[in-house]
Scaffold this motif. Structure first.
Motif, short mmCIF file in Angstrom:
data_model
loop_
_atom_site.label_atom_id
_atom_site.label_comp_id
_atom_site.label_asym_id
_atom_site.label_seq_id
_atom_site.Cartn_x
_atom_site.Cartn_y
_atom_site.Cartn_z
N LYS A 183 22.88 -14.29 -1.31
CA LYS A 183 21.57 -13.28 -2.25
C LYS A 183 19.82 -13.75 -2.32
O LYS A 183 19.47 -13.30 -2.87
CB LYS A 183 22.07 -12.23 -2.99
CG LYS A 183 23.27 -11.51 -3.45
CD LYS A 183 23.50 -11.07 -4.37
CE LYS A 183 24.68 -10.06 -4.28
NZ LYS A 183 25.98 -10.82 -3.44
N ILE B 67 17.27 -13.39 -0.37
CA ILE B 67 17.04 -12.66 1.22
C ILE B 67 15.65 -13.96 1.27
O ILE B 67 15.71 -13.67 2.86
CB ILE B 67 16.03 -11.53 0.05
CG1 ILE B 67 17.94 -10.70 0.06
CG2 ILE B 67 15.62 -10.70 1.79
CD1 ILE B 67 18.43 -10.75 0.96
N TYR C 233 19.85 -6.60 8.95
CA TYR C 233 20.27 -6.52 7.97
C TYR C 233 19.41 -7.55 6.55
O TYR C 233 19.58 -6.50 5.58
CB TYR C 233 21.71 -6.60 7.64
CG TYR C 233 22.75 -6.91 6.99
CD1 TYR C 233 22.32 -5.55 6.42
CD2 TYR C 233 22.91 -7.47 6.05
CE1 TYR C 233 23.52 -4.82 5.02
CE2 TYR C 233 23.92 -6.79 5.12
CZ TYR C 233 24.05 -5.13 4.76
OH TYR C 233 25.29 -5.33 3.28
N GLN D 145 16.55 -5.31 5.67
CA GLN D 145 16.90 -4.13 5.07
C GLN D 145 17.06 -4.11 3.64
O GLN D 145 16.74 -3.04 2.73
CB GLN D 145 17.66 -3.63 5.66
CG GLN D 145 17.86 -2.92 6.87
CD GLN D 145 18.87 -2.21 8.24
OE1 GLN D 145 19.93 -2.51 7.54
NE2 GLN D 145 18.73 -1.46 8.85
N ARG D 146 17.33 -5.59 3.45
CA ARG D 146 17.35 -5.86 1.63
C ARG D 146 16.20 -6.73 1.27
O ARG D 146 16.56 -6.28 -0.07
CB ARG D 146 18.61 -7.56 2.12
CG ARG D 146 19.66 -6.58 2.69
CD ARG D 146 21.01 -5.64 1.62
NE ARG D 146 21.18 -6.43 0.85
CZ ARG D 146 21.98 -6.69 -0.08
NH1 ARG D 146 22.73 -7.38 1.25
NH2 ARG D 146 22.53 -6.82 -1.08
N ARG D 147 15.19 -6.23 1.49
CA ARG D 147 14.06 -6.21 1.17
C ARG D 147 13.51 -5.32 0.09
O ARG D 147 13.80 -3.68 0.39
CB ARG D 147 12.93 -6.59 2.80
CG ARG D 147 12.90 -8.03 2.77
CD ARG D 147 11.73 -8.24 3.46
NE ARG D 147 11.30 -6.76 5.02
CZ ARG D 147 10.92 -7.21 5.74
NH1 ARG D 147 9.98 -7.71 5.91
NH2 ARG D 147 10.44 -6.05 6.32
N GLN D 148 12.71 -5.41 -0.92
CA GLN D 148 12.36 -4.93 -1.75
C GLN D 148 11.02 -4.20 -1.78
O GLN D 148 10.64 -2.55 -1.95
CB GLN D 148 11.89 -5.43 -3.33
CG GLN D 148 11.72 -4.43 -4.70
CD GLN D 148 11.50 -4.95 -5.90
OE1 GLN D 148 12.57 -6.09 -6.27
NE2 GLN D 148 11.04 -4.60 -6.93
#
Length: 285
Positions: A105, A107, A133, A136-139
């Protein structure tokens, strides 16, 4: 006269191609290799084994996240030693590093590694899927400038097709233009003029694309924020005010504008500029 003009264009293309290829050996840099082939092989085997064990730990005991993370960390460290000490740079290696960090995790480092892998394997489907993918998980949600969106749409072939593929396409168009231009010296069939002309135009466009990319790659460097959170500032020290109301977070990408050692002046995808501490970021190249 038209045939002579076409030959002149092709001669200019040949000269440009030679000039493009000449500097390449001068720009190449050999990575230091402090590991033997046997050591590299052992490290790679160890990395794969740690990664496999981490996957099994995650599958059999979902509550023991710490043990799995430690195993992924060990895998990443083995792969990174191969890159840093073994002088090995290839898409598969950085892809494996990215996968290990993604499972942890982390990223920021995952996207960084996937971007490095993309330099060597831009058309790898699995890499592109994992990168998408991870993005897309970036804040942080940073919109791309409208001007850049238009450029990417108009010149999609420059941005969406890898340099290697464009080089092969250029070679085919270039050869086709020369062949049909030469045939026109012996026979004047109208369709041959069209094929030679279209091939020459395609070759010119592709060569221009390759030259532009070679220039921008040499002068433009991209990077990724690897710190969980960092404060962007208006100058190169903590005494300056924050540039934005909110902090920036891991995985946000940027373009390097200026390097002042401990601080980097960067531009985000939406055009905003700020200064970030070097310890919180890492460059792709």
């Amino acid at each position: 006269a038209q045939v002579r003009s076409l030959h002149r264009i092709l001669s200019i293309l040949t000269a440009c191609l030679v000039l493009l290829l000449l500097p390449m050996p001068l720009l190449a840099e050999d990575s230091p290799a402090n590991l033997t082939a046997s050591e590299i092989s052992d490290l790679f085997s160890q990395g794969k084994e740690f990664f496999r064990q981490a996957n099994e730990t995650s599958a059999t005991d979902a509550t023991d996240a710490t043990a799995a993370r430690e195993l992924y960390q060990k895998a990443a460290l083995r792969f990174e030693r191969i890159a840093n000490e073994g002088g090995v740079d290839n898409g598969k290696l950085y892809y494996n590093i990215g996968n290990a960090y993604f499972r942890m995790k982390d990223i920021g480092r995952a996207i960084l590694s996937y971007r490095r892998a993309e330099l060597y394997a831009p058309n790898d489907a699995n890499l592109q899927q994992n990168l998408a993918y991870a993005l897309q998980r970036r804040q942080d949600e940073v919109e791309v400038q409208a001007q850049r969106k238009i450029m990417h749409t108009l010149f999609f072939w420059h941005y969406d097709i890898s340099a290697r593929s464009r080089a092969w396409m250029f070679g085919g168009a270039f050869a086709s233009a020369w062949v049909f231009a030469t045939l026109l010296l012996f026979t004047r069939r109208p369709w041959m003029k069209w094929v030679a002309g279209i091939s020459a135009v395609v070759a010119v466009a592709l060569l221009a694309s390759l030259i532009i990319e070679a220039g921008t790659s040499a002068n433009s460097r991209s990077g990724v924020i690897i710190a969980e959170s960092t404060v962007a500032r208006k100058g190169d020290s903590t005494s300056y005010e924050p540039s934005f109301q909110d902090s920036l977070h891991a995985g946000t990408e940027f373009r390097l504008l200026e390097d002042r050692g401990a601080w980097l002046n960067i531009a985000l995808a939406d055009g905003r500029q700020c200064w970030l501490p070097r310890e919180d970021v890492e460059l792709v190249r």
